[in-house]
Design an enzyme around this catalytic site. Sequence first.
Site, mmCIF file in Angstrom:
data_model
loop_
_atom_site.group_PDB
_atom_site.id
_atom_site.type_symbol
_atom_site.label_atom_id
_atom_site.label_comp_id
_atom_site.label_asym_id
_atom_site.label_seq_id
_atom_site.Cartn_x
_atom_site.Cartn_y
_atom_site.Cartn_z
ATOM 1 C CG HIS A 124 2.390 2.541 -2.081
ATOM 2 N ND1 HIS A 124 3.303 2.801 -3.076
ATOM 3 C CD2 HIS A 124 2.111 1.217 -2.173
ATOM 4 C CE1 HIS A 124 3.574 1.686 -3.727
ATOM 5 N NE2 HIS A 124 2.869 0.722 -3.209
ATOM 6 C CD GLU A 154 -1.530 0.605 2.554
ATOM 7 O OE1 GLU A 154 -1.172 -0.068 1.566
ATOM 8 O OE2 GLU A 154 -2.419 0.238 3.341
ATOM 9 C CB SER A 209 5.919 -5.749 -4.507
ATOM 10 O OG SER A 209 4.591 -6.208 -4.452
#
Length: 499
Positions: A266, A318, A414
């Site tokens: 990420h 991220e 996720s």
Amino acid sequence: MNRLLVCSPLRLEARAVRRGIGDDGDVRQTGYGPRKSAAQAAKLRPGSFGMLAIAGTGGGLSADLSPGDLVVAALVSGAGPAISCPSAPLLAGELRRAGLRARAGQIVTVDHLVHGAERARLAAAGALVADMESAQLLAAAADRPAIVVRAVSDTPQRPLLSPAGLAGGIAALRSLRLAAPALARWAAAAGPRRIVLAGPRSFCAGVERAIEIVERALDMHGAPVYVRKQIVHNSHVVASLERRGVIFVDELSEVPDGAVVVFSAHGVSPAVRDEAARRGLDTVDATCPLVSKVHVEARRFAADGYLVALIGHAGHEEVEGTLGEAPGSAVLVQNGADVASLRPDDPAKVAYLMQTTLSADEAGGIVGELLERFPAARGPGSDDICYATTNRQLAVRAVAAESDLVLVAGSANSSNSRRLVETAERAGQPAYLIDGPEDIELGWLAGVSTIGLTAGASAPPAVVHEIVAALRGLGPVEVSERVVTTENIRFGLPKEVRQ
Ligand code: SF4
């Protein structure tokens, strides 16, 4: 005939199951031991029942079992060839959600009570529980869905013929009664069905690369190798690497001096890289190249004096990494209200970027609102939402159109997996995120004849196989695949792990 038949060897066991199951199944007392069980199995007429369950008490073999624990047989061994019960993870998960201690595993059928060293020998061979009837009774199922659940009455520490034996028996009967409604739900979920697999699904190139980087670092440096954050957001991947000697940490402060540390797929902010460099850590960067591309864009827009609106979800690693590339210039935008609250110094100098794993529909809506407020806003040179995210969303939309229900394999953290659930829901179907077959609620399956199945970019292909295998335990399954596109993208490895 589609009724559930529950075979319980002892009168007390049959009574406990009857009290729990009510009118939702027929309960038959089949008698103690292998001889009576074989005779009862021979008497069961084909067609006199739809699904077969065997429910009784059993002797715990494994030292970590307690009286009252439930074991659902994934495999029954001991008399002739071992018989597998593929739907065991489904029932074990259902029992856990009902608040019971349950697990799937091997049950061994023997022809005498086992004690002492024999318990230990059977446990060492992989069995969790011993009983004296299941293998013979299971033979009656032929090709019908069948399941075995045993409630532990005694354990190596609390043998049957001990002062604690009576209490163990009572705990086991109580668990049997409480487990019975789940048997009824298991039976209601049984039946023939289709599974339509979405293609593409499961691992993307960035995830494969990140896992390979960690594996190579382990091969080159030996354990332990440290990984900052989860290498990819999937519990199976993380658990498998932990077993090989990887230590996952949240912050670099948890990494000892001189250790090897991998940055996750990420990405990380420059502040983290700087800290690693200051500490002299041996780093390997597994940031996906498509995330790095967004980092480059953020730096470029910030250097040119733009306010960078990063469309994404708060708290995602991220997003934190990308915001860190342009401190003071980048702000997170999650919805229309965030767009409305933007206060750029120069309205002509607004740019937008995106988290790579967003839903295309959701991001498109926010971009529309941005352009309405700032018509001159500039976007990325090429799509930030990556090819893998886009392809998996297209594929799940295609399978949702021909399914009654969509299952998405992936972990709760996720992002791209969660977006697949939302995409299927937007296509009009109920959809659920599951880490594995044990997360499938049996109530979802009742009356469902076609299941769409996909997996997020961080979910291993093996999980999809496990889900299909478990569903086969509920009846005949026809599997087909709807492929919307094929992928052949590969990313190179960083020099630190190239041999
Ligand atoms: S989902 Fe996309 S951005 Fe994320 S690792 Fe995979 S390819 Fe890279």
